[in-house]
Scaffold this motif. Structure first.
Motif, PDB file in Angstrom:
ATOM      1  N   ASP A 126      23.367  75.499   0.731  1.00 38.25           N
ATOM      2  CA  ASP A 126      23.917  75.420  -0.506  1.00 38.25           C
ATOM      3  C   ASP A 126      23.035  75.335  -1.619  1.00 38.25           C
ATOM      4  O   ASP A 126      21.830  75.794  -1.471  1.00 38.25           O
ATOM      5  CB  ASP A 126      24.872  74.295  -0.364  1.00 38.25           C
TER       6      ASP A 126
ATOM      7  N   SER B 165      24.814  79.754  -1.018  1.00 34.36           N
ATOM      8  CA  SER B 165      26.520  79.613  -1.105  1.00 34.36           C
ATOM      9  C   SER B 165      26.806  79.388  -2.551  1.00 34.36           C
ATOM     10  O   SER B 165      25.988  79.145  -3.527  1.00 34.36           O
ATOM     11  CB  SER B 165      27.104  78.546  -0.268  1.00 34.36           C
TER      12      SER B 165
ATOM     13  N   LYS C 232      31.872  76.212  -3.304  1.00 30.06           N
ATOM     14  CA  LYS C 232      32.295  76.957  -2.152  1.00 30.06           C
ATOM     15  C   LYS C 232      32.053  76.641  -0.792  1.00 30.06           C
ATOM     16  O   LYS C 232      30.935  77.314  -0.165  1.00 30.06           O
ATOM     17  CB  LYS C 232      32.441  78.418  -2.611  1.00 30.06           C
ATOM     18  N   PRO C 233      32.302  75.383  -0.152  1.00 32.52           N
ATOM     19  CA  PRO C 233      31.676  75.218   1.310  1.00 32.52           C
ATOM     20  C   PRO C 233      32.008  76.313   2.034  1.00 32.52           C
ATOM     21  O   PRO C 233      31.394  76.254   3.044  1.00 32.52           O
ATOM     22  CB  PRO C 233      32.275  73.819   1.437  1.00 32.52           C
ATOM     23  N   THR C 234      33.101  76.793   1.793  1.00 28.99           N
ATOM     24  CA  THR C 234      33.732  77.970   2.938  1.00 28.99           C
ATOM     25  C   THR C 234      32.605  79.026   2.947  1.00 28.99           C
ATOM     26  O   THR C 234      32.548  79.824   4.058  1.00 28.99           O
ATOM     27  CB  THR C 234      34.915  78.442   2.446  1.00 28.99           C
ATOM     28  N   ASP C 235      31.730  79.326   2.076  1.00 31.13           N
ATOM     29  CA  ASP C 235      30.650  80.143   2.168  1.00 31.13           C
ATOM     30  C   ASP C 235      29.648  80.055   3.100  1.00 31.13           C
ATOM     31  O   ASP C 235      28.851  80.826   3.645  1.00 31.13           O
ATOM     32  CB  ASP C 235      29.897  80.195   0.877  1.00 31.13           C
ATOM     33  N   ASN C 236      29.716  78.562   3.542  1.00 34.19           N
ATOM     34  CA  ASN C 236      28.795  78.292   4.678  1.00 34.19           C
ATOM     35  C   ASN C 236      29.743  77.615   5.659  1.00 34.19           C
ATOM     36  O   ASN C 236      29.266  76.187   6.162  1.00 34.19           O
ATOM     37  CB  ASN C 236      27.811  77.312   4.111  1.00 34.19           C
ATOM     38  N   ALA C 237      30.581  78.504   6.210  1.00 32.38           N
ATOM     39  CA  ALA C 237      31.497  77.651   7.050  1.00 32.38           C
ATOM     40  C   ALA C 237      31.166  77.208   8.524  1.00 32.38           C
ATOM     41  O   ALA C 237      31.548  76.271   9.005  1.00 32.38           O
ATOM     42  CB  ALA C 237      32.814  78.742   7.199  1.00 32.38           C
TER      43      ALA C 237
ATOM     44  N   GLU D 280      29.667  73.864   8.158  1.00 36.31           N
ATOM     45  CA  GLU D 280      30.671  72.796   8.032  1.00 36.31           C
ATOM     46  C   GLU D 280      31.318  72.646   9.226  1.00 36.31           C
ATOM     47  O   GLU D 280      31.719  71.340   9.296  1.00 36.31           O
ATOM     48  CB  GLU D 280      31.658  73.444   6.787  1.00 36.31           C
ATOM     49  N   ALA D 281      31.800  73.585  10.024  1.00 34.56           N
ATOM     50  CA  ALA D 281      32.306  73.246  11.288  1.00 34.56           C
ATOM     51  C   ALA D 281      31.515  72.378  12.093  1.00 34.56           C
ATOM     52  O   ALA D 281      31.921  71.438  12.789  1.00 34.56           O
ATOM     53  CB  ALA D 281      32.595  74.729  11.899  1.00 34.56           C
TER      54      ALA D 281
END
Length: 270
Positions: free
Chosen positions: A173, A197, A201-206, A209-210
């Motif tokens: 990020d 990222s 937009k945390p979903t850019d590095n999903a 995050e998972a």
């Protein structure tokens, strides 16, 4: 001028003399270079590295072999409206992901990296650097410290890369440790691409995050950490379980080590 010469049936010399127009100006051919290619490259750099000013953009261009001086880089950068705005609200920040972002096809193709925050039983806060391979879901390191600087990130990466190899790309990020000169220089020397990222937009590095969600629910939320050494020991135990025993649904309910290491050899006991 050509139209006048045709209508009056006179030479260019007489037409220029009548209009008091310098013939050298008439015959001048522009020497301006086509800058469509350099404009496209500057845009591409700024789309993925949104906090780069024109000086860092110029460094990137020089690394790639572009024949351009810093003044021209600055001029094009300003003409494209790419100047940094330090207090722009996140809701107004827009940046596209790179069009060539492709899923990983082998181990060490793409890593994802981030920080997780927690605290000891006495209340002292700790930061944990987490890294995961997006192809195999193998995590080479979970490293807790009281504070993390850019040089600490580089030291940790160098230590784990000596064991498992260097990745082609690392997704991160816009944190200060990741946009630092120390990490940028390390990545350049080692041939590693830093894929940033978009802000907010945390979903850019999903993938990371998972992984961090599993790490928090299965380790951080189930243990008390008395000291930093105690936290490191418990986190390493969980990491060993995650890599070598825990079934992962995204890879056919296999442990990540079976994709990272086709032989499936477990790590030696501590």
């Amino acid at each position: 001028m050509s139209v006048i010469c045709e209508e009056w049936k006179v030479s260019i010399r007489r037409a220029c003399g009548a209009l008091e127009f310098d013939r050298s100006t008439f015959h001048y051919q522009s020497r301006k270079r086509d800058q469509a290619g350099i404009e496209a490259r500057i845009k591409a750099i700024c789309e993925t590295r949104v906090r780069y000013g024109y000086r860092r953009v110029h460094v990137m261009l020089q690394r790639e072999g572009w024949d351009i001086n810093v003044k021209r880089t600055h001029r094009i950068y300003n003409e494209l409206g790419l100047q940094l705005r330090n207090k722009t609200p996140k809701r107004r920040v827009k940046v596209k992901l790179r069009d060539d972002r492709m899923p990983a096809t082998r181990p060490n193709d793409v890593w994802a990296m981030d920080f997780v925050h927690d605290q000891l039983a006495a209340g002292k806060k700790i930061r944990v650097l987490t890294v995961v391979d997006t192809f195999s879901r193998f995590s080479p390191v979970i490293d807790p410290r009281f504070s993390y600087r850019a040089e600490d990130v580089v030291a940790t990466l160098e230590r784990i890369c000596a064991k498992v190899g260097y990745p082609r790309t690392i997704r991160v990020d816009q944190g200060s440790e990741f946009v630092s000169r120390d990490l940028d220089l390390w990545a350049y020397v080692k041939g590693v691409t830093l894929d940033f990222s978009r802000p907010g937009k945390p979903t850019d590095n999903a993938f990371i995050e998972a992984f961090n969600g599993r790490f928090r629910s299965e380790c951080l939320n189930t243990h008390w950490f008395l000291t930093l050494a105690d936290a490191r020991e418990k986190m390493e135990d969980w990491l060993r379980y995650y890599n070598e025993d825990r079934p992962h649904g995204a890879i056919g309910h296999k442990p990540p080590i079976t994709l990272q290491n086709p032989g499936g050899a477990a790590s030696p006991p501590p």
